[in-house]
Design a protein around this motif. Sequence first.
Motif, PDB file in Angstrom:
ATOM      1  N   ALA A 172     -33.931  38.228 -13.111  1.00  0.00           N
ATOM      2  CA  ALA A 172     -34.259  37.352 -14.237  1.00  0.00           C
ATOM      3  C   ALA A 172     -33.724  35.967 -13.934  1.00  0.00           C
ATOM      4  O   ALA A 172     -32.849  35.793 -13.072  1.00  0.00           O
ATOM      5  CB  ALA A 172     -33.672  37.884 -15.552  1.00  0.00           C
ATOM      6  N   ARG A 173     -34.265  34.970 -14.640  1.00  0.00           N
ATOM      7  CA  ARG A 173     -33.799  33.600 -14.454  1.00  0.00           C
ATOM      8  C   ARG A 173     -34.043  32.807 -15.726  1.00  0.00           C
ATOM      9  O   ARG A 173     -34.869  33.197 -16.573  1.00  0.00           O
ATOM     10  CB  ARG A 173     -34.549  32.922 -13.305  1.00  0.00           C
ATOM     11  CG  ARG A 173     -36.049  32.736 -13.595  1.00  0.00           C
ATOM     12  CD  ARG A 173     -36.732  31.909 -12.536  1.00  0.00           C
ATOM     13  NE  ARG A 173     -38.166  31.771 -12.823  1.00  0.00           N
ATOM     14  CZ  ARG A 173     -38.997  31.028 -12.102  1.00  0.00           C
ATOM     15  NH1 ARG A 173     -38.528  30.365 -11.041  1.00  0.00           N
ATOM     16  NH2 ARG A 173     -40.277  30.954 -12.421  1.00  0.00           N
ATOM     17  N   LEU A 174     -33.334  31.701 -15.851  1.00  0.00           N
ATOM     18  CA  LEU A 174     -33.654  30.748 -16.898  1.00  0.00           C
ATOM     19  C   LEU A 174     -35.019  30.148 -16.580  1.00  0.00           C
ATOM     20  O   LEU A 174     -35.294  29.805 -15.427  1.00  0.00           O
ATOM     21  CB  LEU A 174     -32.603  29.645 -16.949  1.00  0.00           C
ATOM     22  CG  LEU A 174     -32.761  28.638 -18.089  1.00  0.00           C
ATOM     23  CD1 LEU A 174     -32.393  29.271 -19.418  1.00  0.00           C
ATOM     24  CD2 LEU A 174     -31.906  27.404 -17.836  1.00  0.00           C
ATOM     25  N   ALA A 175     -35.876  30.031 -17.583  1.00  0.00           N
ATOM     26  CA  ALA A 175     -37.195  29.436 -17.372  1.00  0.00           C
ATOM     27  C   ALA A 175     -37.026  28.060 -16.740  1.00  0.00           C
ATOM     28  O   ALA A 175     -36.286  27.224 -17.260  1.00  0.00           O
ATOM     29  CB  ALA A 175     -37.940  29.323 -18.696  1.00  0.00           C
ATOM     30  N   PRO A 176     -37.681  27.807 -15.613  1.00  0.00           N
ATOM     31  CA  PRO A 176     -37.465  26.544 -14.903  1.00  0.00           C
ATOM     32  C   PRO A 176     -38.025  25.351 -15.653  1.00  0.00           C
ATOM     33  O   PRO A 176     -38.923  25.473 -16.479  1.00  0.00           O
ATOM     34  CB  PRO A 176     -38.187  26.755 -13.571  1.00  0.00           C
ATOM     35  CG  PRO A 176     -39.203  27.807 -13.845  1.00  0.00           C
ATOM     36  CD  PRO A 176     -38.616  28.693 -14.899  1.00  0.00           C
ATOM     37  N   CYS A 177     -37.476  24.196 -15.318  1.00  0.00           N
ATOM     38  CA  CYS A 177     -37.812  22.949 -15.982  1.00  0.00           C
ATOM     39  C   CYS A 177     -37.687  21.829 -14.950  1.00  0.00           C
ATOM     40  O   CYS A 177     -36.830  21.901 -14.070  1.00  0.00           O
ATOM     41  CB  CYS A 177     -36.841  22.721 -17.141  1.00  0.00           C
ATOM     42  SG  CYS A 177     -37.219  21.321 -18.204  1.00  0.00           S
ATOM     43  N   PRO A 178     -38.529  20.786 -15.019  1.00  0.00           N
ATOM     44  CA  PRO A 178     -38.384  19.691 -14.058  1.00  0.00           C
ATOM     45  C   PRO A 178     -37.067  18.945 -14.226  1.00  0.00           C
ATOM     46  O   PRO A 178     -36.529  18.830 -15.335  1.00  0.00           O
ATOM     47  CB  PRO A 178     -39.572  18.772 -14.393  1.00  0.00           C
ATOM     48  CG  PRO A 178     -40.520  19.604 -15.176  1.00  0.00           C
ATOM     49  CD  PRO A 178     -39.681  20.593 -15.920  1.00  0.00           C
ATOM     50  N   LEU A 179     -36.571  18.428 -13.111  1.00  0.00           N
ATOM     51  CA  LEU A 179     -35.409  17.537 -13.115  1.00  0.00           C
ATOM     52  C   LEU A 179     -35.917  16.126 -12.809  1.00  0.00           C
ATOM     53  O   LEU A 179     -35.979  15.725 -11.640  1.00  0.00           O
ATOM     54  CB  LEU A 179     -34.385  17.965 -12.064  1.00  0.00           C
ATOM     55  CG  LEU A 179     -33.740  19.333 -12.223  1.00  0.00           C
ATOM     56  CD1 LEU A 179     -32.773  19.591 -11.069  1.00  0.00           C
ATOM     57  CD2 LEU A 179     -33.017  19.446 -13.555  1.00  0.00           C
ATOM     58  N   PRO A 180     -36.323  15.380 -13.820  1.00  0.00           N
ATOM     59  CA  PRO A 180     -36.933  14.072 -13.562  1.00  0.00           C
ATOM     60  C   PRO A 180     -35.928  13.083 -12.991  1.00  0.00           C
ATOM     61  O   PRO A 180     -34.864  12.850 -13.549  1.00  0.00           O
ATOM     62  CB  PRO A 180     -37.422  13.633 -14.948  1.00  0.00           C
ATOM     63  CG  PRO A 180     -36.548  14.359 -15.914  1.00  0.00           C
ATOM     64  CD  PRO A 180     -36.210  15.670 -15.261  1.00  0.00           C
ATOM     65  N   GLY A 181     -36.269  12.544 -11.824  1.00  0.00           N
ATOM     66  CA  GLY A 181     -35.345  11.650 -11.146  1.00  0.00           C
ATOM     67  C   GLY A 181     -34.440  12.360 -10.180  1.00  0.00           C
ATOM     68  O   GLY A 181     -33.551  11.729  -9.587  1.00  0.00           O
TER      69      GLY A 181
END
Length: 525
Positions: A305-314
């Motif tokens: 399992a993992r934390l739902a991914p999210c962009p790292l802007p910058g």
Amino acid sequence: DATDAGAVALLRQRKRRPSKPFAVMLREADLPAVALPSEADLVRLRDPAAPVVLVPSLGVLPEAVAPGMDRLGVMVPYTPLHHLLLDAFGGVLVMTSGNLSGEPQAIGNDEARAKLGVFADGFLMHDREIARRLDDSVERSDPPMILRRARGRVPGTLPLPPGFAGAPQVLALGGQMKGAICLVKNGQALPGHHLGDLDDALCAEEFGKAVADYTALFDHRPALVAVDAHPGCRATQAGRATGLPVAEVFHHHAHLAACLAENLWPLEAGPVAGIVLDGAGLGPDGTIWGGELLLGDYRDVDRRARLAPCPLPGGDRAARQPWRNALMRLDGAGQSEWADRLFAERPLAPVRQAAARGINAPLSSSVGRLFDAFAAVLGICAEAQSYEGEAAMRLEAMARRATGNGPELRFASHEGEIDPAPIWVKVRAALTAGTPPATLALAFHAGLARAFAAPARALVKAGAARAVALSGGCFQNALLHELTLKALGDVTVLTHRTTPANDGGLALGQAAVAAARALRGAESN
């Protein structure tokens, strides 16, 4: 003088250290005037290692000593000079290393004059040379953990777990942040001292010196070198330059293995469920991991399992500017209009465009960045944080001030994705209704703990894992640590106590993985 707000402010200005907490030194008899030590705290303070101990603060010292914190880093005098200073002064002193923030300490008289003259009004010199640069060890008592293993704790060996007899000598070089090495020889592991972040050229130079120093001092002749799998890591590049066989270990596998090794989990004891939560580390799929539930052992792991991914802007800027993480999480939860109001002064449109096009916006499952996002929504360090973990540390301190029960913040979970999207609607409604931010901070910690504890516990109950291991820098957060233990209930849980849960423990895990795989290779031959 720790009671002089003006003096502390001037020190911060000169050291270029705007808000990172300072440690203080005082006599034990003066401690009750500024903090509330437990018996366990006093035992650590009296230990011959004389670490900095995190103790609940009474809040009587100026805010500038430890901005936003509810804990004080306290140490008692451990050299004759310290006793003379405190006998003459009779109060509480800020004690900080002789360096500019981020650089190694100056340890030579000439070096000190050249580098420290910009902020030190006076020098007390000595004709006895300092052989090695050592930071103070930093520890806490509840739950017990060494957060930074340094002066007083090194050099010191740990036994390798059962099953590692016959392991070759291994040199493990750790990661990019919180650099530390580890040597394996004759059934023992010898973790090195904290070296700082290898992004800094001077810290990287000290890293090289430490490797040479330790290998010579302990007559270490490694058969292989263990490194982080990220090719851009300076420690990894140094390992490849040795000419020795190289064992690559992925970041979060090393965290898990470090916890197993510290707890003497036998080599053949079977798999564990590892909750590994931190800021960033390269995963086998090429993305940035940081919120993982792993199933495995020293040799191999599988992500369940993992934390739902999210962009790292910058990219790296997202780690320094929490509003960027909040923007991405709110947008992903359908709360863009709220984000527009919260961060109206920020350049939202270009950041959103870059993230949508995947320009310098890598996907990440980092729980560290989720902490940043939640802190920013509550108005903590939204613009920027001046040191690693500042937003999360302030959020934890805020949560400890909570006096009432808030809404239950439940993460969604589907096919191995632990998604915080549902919590934001509840947080917005609660803030609109006047719920104190501290109450929401506590609810966030509890919700995150439950979200990862439930699938980990299920693996144990189903017989797929024999225990749960907690590792990664987020478990330096004592509140998250406590709430996760509570949520796990009656299953066996392995935690860090004598080695750091953060990247300072990576080298021990790398060494254990490399040794286990070498033993498997020897058996197959």
